[in-house]
Design a protein around this motif. Structure first.
Motif, PDB file in Angstrom:
ATOM      1  N   TRP A  94       0.841  -1.203   0.000  1.00 24.88           N
ATOM      2  CA  TRP A  94       0.000   0.000   0.000  1.00 24.88           C
ATOM      3  C   TRP A  94       0.879   1.257   0.000  1.00 24.88           C
ATOM      4  CZ3 TRP A  94      -5.102  -0.558   3.280  1.00 24.88           C
ATOM      5  CH2 TRP A  94      -5.740  -1.747   2.938  1.00 24.88           C
ATOM      6  N   GLY A  95       0.236   2.415   0.196  1.00 26.34           N
ATOM      7  CA  GLY A  95       0.956   3.691   0.073  1.00 26.34           C
ATOM      8  C   GLY A  95       2.076   3.867   1.077  1.00 26.34           C
TER       9      GLY A  95
ATOM     10  N   VAL B 285      -7.528  -2.755   6.164  1.00 21.03           N
ATOM     11  CA  VAL B 285      -8.558  -1.869   6.738  1.00 21.03           C
ATOM     12  C   VAL B 285      -9.693  -1.574   5.751  1.00 21.03           C
ATOM     13  CG1 VAL B 285      -6.968  -0.815   8.383  1.00 21.03           C
ATOM     14  CG2 VAL B 285      -7.241   0.217   6.117  1.00 21.03           C
ATOM     15  N   LEU B 286      -9.516  -1.991   4.495  1.00 20.80           N
ATOM     16  CA  LEU B 286     -10.599  -1.791   3.518  1.00 20.80           C
ATOM     17  C   LEU B 286     -11.697  -2.836   3.700  1.00 20.80           C
ATOM     18  CD1 LEU B 286      -8.477  -1.010   0.335  1.00 20.80           C
ATOM     19  CD2 LEU B 286      -9.877   0.610   1.639  1.00 20.80           C
TER      20      LEU B 286
ATOM     21  N   ARG C  38     -10.024  -1.589  10.791  1.00 27.11           N
ATOM     22  CA  ARG C  38     -10.233  -0.196  10.384  1.00 27.11           C
ATOM     23  C   ARG C  38     -10.488   0.692  11.603  1.00 27.11           C
ATOM     24  NH1 ARG C  38     -11.022   2.228   5.807  1.00 27.11           N
ATOM     25  NH2 ARG C  38     -11.960   4.263   5.889  1.00 27.11           N
TER      26      ARG C  38
ATOM     27  N   ALA D 281      -8.044   6.440   8.768  1.00 25.60           N
ATOM     28  CA  ALA D 281      -7.662   5.032   8.604  1.00 25.60           C
ATOM     29  C   ALA D 281      -6.887   4.825   7.302  1.00 25.60           C
ATOM     30  CB  ALA D 281      -8.875   4.103   8.674  1.00 25.60           C
ATOM     31  N   GLN D 282      -6.028   5.797   6.994  1.00 29.10           N
ATOM     32  CA  GLN D 282      -5.231   5.697   5.769  1.00 29.10           C
ATOM     33  C   GLN D 282      -3.749   5.578   6.106  1.00 29.10           C
ATOM     34  OE1 GLN D 282      -6.058   9.155   3.354  1.00 29.10           O
ATOM     35  NE2 GLN D 282      -7.846   8.223   2.404  1.00 29.10           N
ATOM     36  N   THR D 283      -3.059   4.779   5.305  1.00 27.97           N
ATOM     37  CA  THR D 283      -1.609   4.706   5.373  1.00 27.97           C
ATOM     38  C   THR D 283      -1.044   5.398   4.134  1.00 27.97           C
ATOM     39  OG1 THR D 283       0.252   3.211   5.591  1.00 27.97           O
ATOM     40  CG2 THR D 283      -1.571   2.417   4.247  1.00 27.97           C
ATOM     41  N   PRO D 284       0.081   6.082   4.193  1.00 27.81           N
ATOM     42  CA  PRO D 284       1.033   6.114   5.288  1.00 27.81           C
ATOM     43  C   PRO D 284       0.601   6.975   6.477  1.00 27.81           C
ATOM     44  CG  PRO D 284       1.788   7.561   3.516  1.00 27.81           C
ATOM     45  CD  PRO D 284       0.578   6.841   3.003  1.00 27.81           C
TER      46      PRO D 284
ATOM     47  N   GLU E  18      -0.436  12.006   5.167  1.00 30.90           N
ATOM     48  CA  GLU E  18      -0.333  12.655   3.854  1.00 30.90           C
ATOM     49  C   GLU E  18       1.086  12.461   3.299  1.00 30.90           C
ATOM     50  OE1 GLU E  18      -2.904  13.404   2.215  1.00 30.90           O
ATOM     51  OE2 GLU E  18      -4.238  13.241   3.934  1.00 30.90           O
ATOM     52  N   SER E  19       1.161  11.559   2.319  1.00 30.98           N
ATOM     53  CA  SER E  19       2.466  11.155   1.792  1.00 30.98           C
ATOM     54  C   SER E  19       3.276  12.329   1.245  1.00 30.98           C
ATOM     55  CB  SER E  19       2.280  10.079   0.719  1.00 30.98           C
ATOM     56  OG  SER E  19       1.466  10.560  -0.332  1.00 30.98           O
TER      57      SER E  19
ATOM     58  N   VAL F  22      -1.068  13.363  -5.628  1.00 31.97           N
ATOM     59  CA  VAL F  22      -1.903  13.138  -4.437  1.00 31.97           C
ATOM     60  C   VAL F  22      -3.283  13.784  -4.574  1.00 31.97           C
ATOM     61  CG1 VAL F  22       0.009  12.704  -2.866  1.00 31.97           C
ATOM     62  CG2 VAL F  22      -0.857  15.034  -3.105  1.00 31.97           C
TER      63      VAL F  22
ATOM     64  N   TYR G 171      -4.326   9.831  -6.496  1.00 28.59           N
ATOM     65  CA  TYR G 171      -4.537   9.046  -5.274  1.00 28.59           C
ATOM     66  C   TYR G 171      -6.029   8.939  -4.905  1.00 28.59           C
ATOM     67  CZ  TYR G 171      -1.878   6.725  -1.545  1.00 28.59           C
ATOM     68  OH  TYR G 171      -1.295   5.802  -0.723  1.00 28.59           O
TER      69      TYR G 171
ATOM     70  N   THR H 100      -9.002   6.102  -3.261  1.00 30.59           N
ATOM     71  CA  THR H 100      -9.865   6.340  -2.094  1.00 30.59           C
ATOM     72  C   THR H 100     -11.312   6.013  -2.459  1.00 30.59           C
ATOM     73  OG1 THR H 100      -8.406   8.152  -1.474  1.00 30.59           O
ATOM     74  CG2 THR H 100     -10.557   8.071  -0.375  1.00 30.59           C
TER      75      THR H 100
ATOM     76  N   ARG I 274     -18.708   2.309  -0.578  1.00 31.59           N
ATOM     77  CA  ARG I 274     -18.651   3.353   0.445  1.00 31.59           C
ATOM     78  C   ARG I 274     -19.155   4.686  -0.069  1.00 31.59           C
ATOM     79  NH1 ARG I 274     -12.597   2.528   2.445  1.00 31.59           N
ATOM     80  NH2 ARG I 274     -12.692   4.772   2.691  1.00 31.59           N
TER      81      ARG I 274
ATOM     82  N   TRP J   2      -0.319  -0.697  -8.927  1.00 31.54           N
ATOM     83  CA  TRP J   2      -1.758  -0.659  -8.656  1.00 31.54           C
ATOM     84  C   TRP J   2      -2.526  -0.545  -9.975  1.00 31.54           C
ATOM     85  CZ3 TRP J   2      -1.529   3.847  -4.515  1.00 31.54           C
ATOM     86  CH2 TRP J   2      -0.775   3.411  -3.413  1.00 31.54           C
TER      87      TRP J   2
HETATM   88  N1  LIG Z   1      -3.766  11.460   0.628  1.00 32.52           N
HETATM   89  C1  LIG Z   1      -3.223  10.292   1.267  1.00 32.52           C
HETATM   90  C2  LIG Z   1      -3.882   9.051   0.703  1.00 32.52           C
HETATM   91  C3  LIG Z   1      -3.502   7.804   1.470  1.00 32.52           C
HETATM   92  C4  LIG Z   1      -4.360   6.596   1.080  1.00 32.52           C
HETATM   93  O1  LIG Z   1      -5.425   6.742   0.474  1.00 32.52           O
HETATM   94  N2  LIG Z   1      -3.891   5.397   1.418  1.00 32.52           N
HETATM   95  C5  LIG Z   1      -4.628   4.181   1.127  1.00 32.52           C
HETATM   96  C6  LIG Z   1      -3.703   3.007   0.925  1.00 32.52           C
HETATM   97  S1  LIG Z   1      -2.814   3.070  -0.568  1.00 32.52           S
HETATM   98  C7  LIG Z   1      -5.469   3.805   2.306  1.00 32.52           C
HETATM   99  O2  LIG Z   1      -4.936   3.718   3.397  1.00 32.52           O
HETATM  100  N3  LIG Z   1      -6.763   3.577   2.074  1.00 32.52           N
HETATM  101  C8  LIG Z   1      -7.677   3.205   3.100  1.00 32.52           C
HETATM  102  C9  LIG Z   1      -8.945   4.017   2.977  1.00 32.52           C
HETATM  103  O3  LIG Z   1      -8.963   5.042   2.278  1.00 32.52           O
HETATM  104  O4  LIG Z   1      -9.913   3.638   3.610  1.00 32.52           O
HETATM  105  C10 LIG Z   1      -1.706  10.265   1.091  1.00 32.52           C
HETATM  106  O5  LIG Z   1      -1.206  10.799   0.088  1.00 32.52           O
HETATM  107  O6  LIG Z   1      -1.002   9.758   1.984  1.00 32.52           O
END
Ligand SMILES: N[C@@H](CCC(=O)N[C@@H](CS)C(=O)NCC(=O)O)C(=O)O
Length: 214
Positions: free
Chosen positions: A12-13, A36-37, A43, A53-56, A68-69, A105, A109, A113, A120, A174
């Motif tokens: 993942w990210g 977490v998806l 989650r 609930a997003q990585t990183p 926020e990457s 981003v 990106y 989402t 969702r 991806w």
């Molecule tokens: N804007 C965020 C986006 C991060 C993101 O969407 N990560 C994905 C994994 S690649 C995630 O964790 N998705 C879970 C979700 O959105 O529920 C960034 O640039 O870090």
């Protein structure tokens, strides 16, 4: 000594940031968040750390959370006083770097989402696949715009490696998948391959993409 904690999931990210931590030689602890998806309990647990609930998601030395990457990418370069991955403020390629970092981003990106679990955002079941198709077409258009701007030198920016190449190394794993990139956006694919072939990142890539060939 462990300085950072990276909450991530292989592939993942978080891989974008893991690659940078390794590049700079910064010790970190890696905590797996799980899928977490699809797993509501995982989650919920991760949302207690990052409400999205997003990585990183990176915990810094002082305990502060950073998400926020793109922000993390800029912050790590500043912390390291390094222009190896992020062109310095006065560098001629700085403007292009910032433009395309934010382009990724802001425009690409979010297609993940919204597309990773279309239900969702689109409750009508019959509309979910058309929504996904439209998102994927949109992402392809965004990549075509990036392809036009790519240098063709084997890196996204002319004549120099940067964090944009690390992003491409991850994004091309991806949707719409590596065969599409190699056929339709050869300059982006070449930049991704350059990132994949950075010797000190070999383990990061293998951990995140075990099937990746070098
Ligand atoms: N804007 C965020 C986006 C991060 C993101 O969407 N990560 C994905 C994994 S690649 C995630 O964790 N998705 C879970 C979700 O959105 O529920 C960034 O640039 O870090």
């Amino acid at each position: 000594m462990t300085q950072f904690t990276l909450y991530g999931e292989p592939g993942w990210g978080s891989a974008i940031i893991e690659a940078q931590l390794v590049w700079y030689g910064l010790p970190y602890e890696y905590r797996v968040i799980g899928d977490v998806l699809s797993d509501a309990a995982k989650r919920e647990a991760f949302a207690r750390i990052n409400p999205l609930a997003q990585t990183p998601a990176l915990v810094l030395e002082n305990g502060a959370l950073m998400t926020e990457s793109a922000a993390i990418t800029l912050w790590l370069a500043e912390r390291q006083h390094s222009d190896a991955l992020v062109p310095a403020p006065n560098a001629p390629e700085r403007a292009a770097f910032l433009r395309w970092l934010v382009f990724i981003v802001a425009n690409i990106y979010p297609t993940f989402t919204y597309g990773d679990v279309p239900a969702r955002f689109v409750s009508v079941e019959a509309a979910q696949q058309p929504f996904l198709d439209a998102l994927n077409d949109y992402a392809k258009r965004m990549y075509a715009v990036m392809e036009e701007a790519a240098s063709g030198d084997g890196t996204f920016l002319p004549g120099r490696f940067s964090a944009l190449d690390l992003y491409l190394g991850v994004l091309t794993q991806w949707r719409p998948r590596r065969d599409w990139f190699s056929a339709h956006t050869p300059k982006l694919w070449a930049a991704a391959r350059t990132a994949h072939r950075v010797e000190k990142l070999r383990e990061v890539w293998s951990r995140n993409y075990p099937k990746l060939e070098f």
